[in-house]
Design a protein around this motif. Structure first.
Motif, PDB file in Angstrom:
ATOM      1  N   VAL A 560       0.856  -1.193   0.000  1.00  0.00           N
ATOM      2  CA  VAL A 560       0.000   0.000   0.000  1.00  0.00           C
ATOM      3  C   VAL A 560       0.889   1.239   0.000  1.00  0.00           C
ATOM      4  CG1 VAL A 560      -1.783   1.271   1.237  1.00  0.00           C
ATOM      5  CG2 VAL A 560      -1.815  -1.231   1.225  1.00  0.00           C
ATOM      6  N   VAL A 561       0.709   2.085  -1.003  1.00  0.00           N
ATOM      7  CA  VAL A 561       1.497   3.307  -1.140  1.00  0.00           C
ATOM      8  C   VAL A 561       0.533   4.480  -1.173  1.00  0.00           C
ATOM      9  CG1 VAL A 561       3.152   4.585  -2.541  1.00  0.00           C
ATOM     10  CG2 VAL A 561       3.279   2.077  -2.415  1.00  0.00           C
ATOM     11  N   ASP A 562       0.711   5.416  -0.235  1.00  0.00           N
ATOM     12  CA  ASP A 562      -0.158   6.594  -0.135  1.00  0.00           C
ATOM     13  C   ASP A 562      -1.628   6.189  -0.040  1.00  0.00           C
ATOM     14  OD1 ASP A 562       2.051   8.258  -0.279  1.00  0.00           O
ATOM     15  OD2 ASP A 562       1.957   8.394  -2.472  1.00  0.00           O
ATOM     16  N   GLY A 565      -3.722   0.680  -3.191  1.00  0.00           N
ATOM     17  CA  GLY A 565      -3.186  -0.643  -3.440  1.00  0.00           C
ATOM     18  C   GLY A 565      -3.548  -1.608  -2.335  1.00  0.00           C
ATOM     19  N   GLY A 566      -3.012  -2.802  -2.419  1.00  0.00           N
ATOM     20  CA  GLY A 566      -3.256  -3.803  -1.398  1.00  0.00           C
ATOM     21  C   GLY A 566      -4.593  -4.498  -1.553  1.00  0.00           C
ATOM     22  N   GLU A 567      -4.966  -5.254  -0.525  1.00  0.00           N
ATOM     23  CA  GLU A 567      -6.176  -6.074  -0.572  1.00  0.00           C
ATOM     24  C   GLU A 567      -7.438  -5.247  -0.749  1.00  0.00           C
ATOM     25  OE1 GLU A 567      -8.387  -9.540   2.105  1.00  0.00           O
ATOM     26  OE2 GLU A 567      -6.704  -8.391   2.929  1.00  0.00           O
ATOM     27  N   LYS A 568      -7.501  -4.079  -0.111  1.00  0.00           N
ATOM     28  CA  LYS A 568      -8.723  -3.277  -0.185  1.00  0.00           C
ATOM     29  C   LYS A 568      -9.006  -2.792  -1.604  1.00  0.00           C
ATOM     30  CE  LYS A 568      -6.532   1.149   0.913  1.00  0.00           C
ATOM     31  NZ  LYS A 568      -6.850   1.714  -0.407  1.00  0.00           N
ATOM     32  N   ASP A 569      -7.974  -2.700  -2.447  1.00  0.00           N
ATOM     33  CA  ASP A 569      -8.155  -2.302  -3.840  1.00  0.00           C
ATOM     34  C   ASP A 569      -8.050  -3.481  -4.798  1.00  0.00           C
ATOM     35  OD1 ASP A 569      -8.607   0.335  -3.277  1.00  0.00           O
ATOM     36  OD2 ASP A 569      -6.508   0.920  -3.454  1.00  0.00           O
ATOM     37  N   GLY A 570      -7.913  -4.685  -4.252  1.00  0.00           N
ATOM     38  CA  GLY A 570      -7.838  -5.876  -5.096  1.00  0.00           C
ATOM     39  C   GLY A 570      -6.541  -6.024  -5.863  1.00  0.00           C
ATOM     40  N   MET A 571      -5.484  -5.352  -5.422  1.00  0.00           N
ATOM     41  CA  MET A 571      -4.204  -5.378  -6.134  1.00  0.00           C
ATOM     42  C   MET A 571      -3.299  -6.466  -5.547  1.00  0.00           C
ATOM     43  SD  MET A 571      -4.541  -2.848  -8.273  1.00  0.00           S
ATOM     44  CE  MET A 571      -5.475  -1.343  -8.499  1.00  0.00           C
ATOM     45  N   PHE A 572      -2.755  -7.311  -6.416  1.00  0.00           N
ATOM     46  CA  PHE A 572      -1.800  -8.313  -5.954  1.00  0.00           C
ATOM     47  C   PHE A 572      -0.709  -8.480  -6.996  1.00  0.00           C
ATOM     48  CE2 PHE A 572      -4.741 -10.732  -8.550  1.00  0.00           C
ATOM     49  CZ  PHE A 572      -3.985 -11.732  -9.147  1.00  0.00           C
TER      50      PHE A 572
END
Length: 609
Positions: A560-562, A565-572
């Motif tokens: 997670v940057v700023d 990203g990460g799980e909350k945005d579905g990014m992997f």
């Protein structure tokens, strides 16, 4: 009456130049012969941008300083030395052109008179002497005209050179400093005149020289871009670059203000919730009854928040009807307390002093002096910076750096593999903010701007697309429905699959490959739910946790940057290596569940990029 002498500042050497972010400090050394008693020294041709309050004289030894006054002539009163030099040359040129015209008229008259000569004027026996005199006179006249023409050409060149210089030269030198020095007798004195000027600045710039060959060092060439348009050239001057932590701005120590407690606002109409506090602060509380404000066991500023229920990952397999992506559990939301529960609230300013608190001064490579408010570093040797307003690059140092190469792909957007270089500051000083030009294998490949890199920290820069890495991206979806039943809602299930194939045609292994992918997000009303099926290991993974899918292949939620990203945005992202001449296949699968008959638009904003 004091003894008066008039001197030009440019005739005396510069002892040092210290350049700051938006100004410079100049020190010139003057060696003079003083008379007994008072001596009035008028130093002219100083920069018009001089800061008057900065002018000072030091190093007088036994002599006594009586007065220092700085004046700046207005543009109307000032005399442009370049224009004056051009004017004088033009006057000289006009004089030469007049002499040339006289000589040409003399030659024309001589020829005209010779044409009218007959035997009545010159006897036949005197003719040889007449012709010799005529030729000699004509030659002298021709030589004079030729010499005058050469002088005119020289003056034209000088005028053009001055015009070019004036066009390139920025700034003016209309300032004058008058120094009154007292001496007990006739003596020699050497003193320093220090003054600050505006219209001078510097900024750091870098060149990263890298090679992907094993064993080849990576270096960062640290340079400064120095610009000045003060009106005077800095010729063969010792140069120092300085950075101040305050940025040249005056600061005052902030005043600590008391934290005030006051009754909360109770709205008219019986609403049990108190109004939100001012300054945009949200005061979350538990609904449990609270003891008195100053009770023995209570917290002065409210009771602790109620414990939160454990929550599964957003993409967990145990689906909950109100959670996105089939997750279960959730966080309890605290409800604002009413006035009956607590009569008082605390109002706290999160950052009462704003953002103007100076950061820690950054450290350059070569330190000349250091204090709590500034750091300076000197440039080796002597430097010449003309007053042309252009950026002049001055080398500071060549630094060895730590470097890590990665191959990164985002196949959903573009089927390409990018080479990324992560540069770590392994020096003992912080790198200042500036532009970095990346030179790979001797070729300029990219540029990146860094905001400042502390010791041990790093920055990333993209070197370009690796043409030896090929990417194939496939995606498909199949829609099915659950069985229709009398007392159950029929659900439409879209099974989505992506397949990424990356091949490596290099003759060497690619040890670090990152492939970034994303999952669709559930709708805000939770009617559309997304459940991750593969890689199943990712659904229960925690932030920053790498989970192994198979031998050598790992997957994790993206950092997670700023806040993005990460799980909350579905990014992997997938993490693996690829053997020389080999390939890797990455499969992902998820279900999108919607009520039957509900229209769903599957939007992928990535394709708009």
């Amino acid at each position: 009456m004091p003894y008066t002498m008039n001197i030009s500042a440019s005739d005396y050497p510069i002892k040092s130049v210290k350049v700051y972010k938006s100004k410079a400090e100049i020190v010139r050394t003057f060696k003079l012969e003083l008379k007994s008693d008072q001596n009035k020294i008028e130093i002219v041709n100083l920069p018009s941008d001089v800061v008057r309050d900065s002018v000072r004289v030091s190093g007088l030894a036994n002599a006594r300083l009586y007065d220092v006054v700085c004046t700046i002539r207005t543009s109307r009163d000032a005399e442009d030395t370049v224009l004056e030099s051009i004017r004088l040359l033009q006057v000289k040129k006009a004089e030469l052109e007049g002499q040339k015209n006289v000589r040409q008229a003399e030659a024309d008259l001589l020829v005209s008179w010779a044409k009218g000569v007959t035997a009545e004027h010159v006897a036949y026996g005197d003719m040889p002497a007449f012709l010799r005199n005529f030729v000699s006179q004509g030659k002298d006249n021709l030589d004079a005209v030729t010499n005058i023409s050469e002088e005119i050409i020289t003056i034209d060149r000088q005028i053009q050179s001055l015009k070019d210089e004036k066009e390139l030269r920025k700034g003016s030198t209309n300032a004058k400093v008058v120094v009154v020095i007292g001496a007990q007798g006739q003596q020699s004195v050497s003193f320093d005149l220090t003054y600050a000027v505006t219209n001078a600045s510097w900024s750091p710039t870098y060149e990263l020289h890298a090679s992907m060959e094993v064993g080849q060092p990576t270096t960062l060439h640290y340079r400064a871009q120095v610009t000045q348009s003060t009106g005077e050239d800095w010729v063969d001057a010792p140069l120092t670059l300085s950075v101040t932590g305050t940025g040249g701005i005056s600061h005052t120590i902030p005043t600590l203000l008391p934290l005030k407690i006051r009754p909360a606002f109770k709205p008219v109409g019986g609403n049990q919730f108190s109004a939100p506090p001012p300054f945009g602060l949200s005061m979350a509380r538990s609904n449990a009854p609270q003891p008195a404000v100053f009770g023995q066991s209570s917290n002065l500023f409210g009771t602790p928040a109620a414990p939160q229920a454990p929550s599964a990952g957003l993409f967990g397999s145990a689906a909950h009807p109100t959670q996105a992506f089939g997750a279960s559990g959730g966080r309890d939301k605290a409800v604002p307390a009413s006035r009956s529960e607590a009569e008082l609230q605390e109002y706290v300013d999160i950052n009462p002093f704003g953002d103007d608190i100076p950061s820690e001064p950054s450290k350059p490579t070569t330190v000349a002096s250091e204090s709590p408010l500034s750091i300076s570093f000197a440039i080796e040797g002597q430097t010449t910076i003309p007053t042309d307003g252009l950026k002049h690059q001055v080398p500071i140092a060549i630094l060895p750096v730590g470097v890590e190469f990665s191959h990164i792909a985002v196949p959903r957007i573009r089927p390409a593999v990018y080479i990324q270089c992560r540069v770590t500051n392994t020096s003992e000083y912080r790198w200042l903010a500036g532009n970095v030009s990346v030179i790979l294998e001797g070729n300029h490949v990219s540029s990146v701007y860094i905001q400042g890199v502390s010791v041990g920290k790093s920055f990333d820069c993209t070197l370009g697309v690796d043409s030896a890495m090929k990417v194939n991206y496939e995606k498909k979806s199949v829609v099915s429905k659950t069985a229709e039943r009398s007392f159950a809602e029929q659900i439409s299930i879209a099974t989505c699959t992506t397949k990424v194939t990356i091949s490596n045609s290099h003759k060497y292994d690619v040890p670090r490959l990152l492939v970034r992918e994303c999952l669709p997000l559930s709708s805000p009303d939770q009617e559309v739910k997304v459940v991750l099926k593969s890689p199943a290991e990712l659904a229960d993974a925690k932030d920053k946790e790498e989970v192994e899918v198979r031998d050598g292949l790992k997957v994790m939620w993206s950092p997670v940057v700023d806040g993005k990203g990460g799980e909350k945005d579905g990014m992997f992202e997938w993490r693996s290596s690829v053997k020389a001449g080999g390939e890797i296949i990455l499969d992902a699968n998820w279900e999108v569940r919607t009520p039957n008959g509900k229209w769903v638009e599957y939007s992928d904003p990535q394709w708009a990029q």
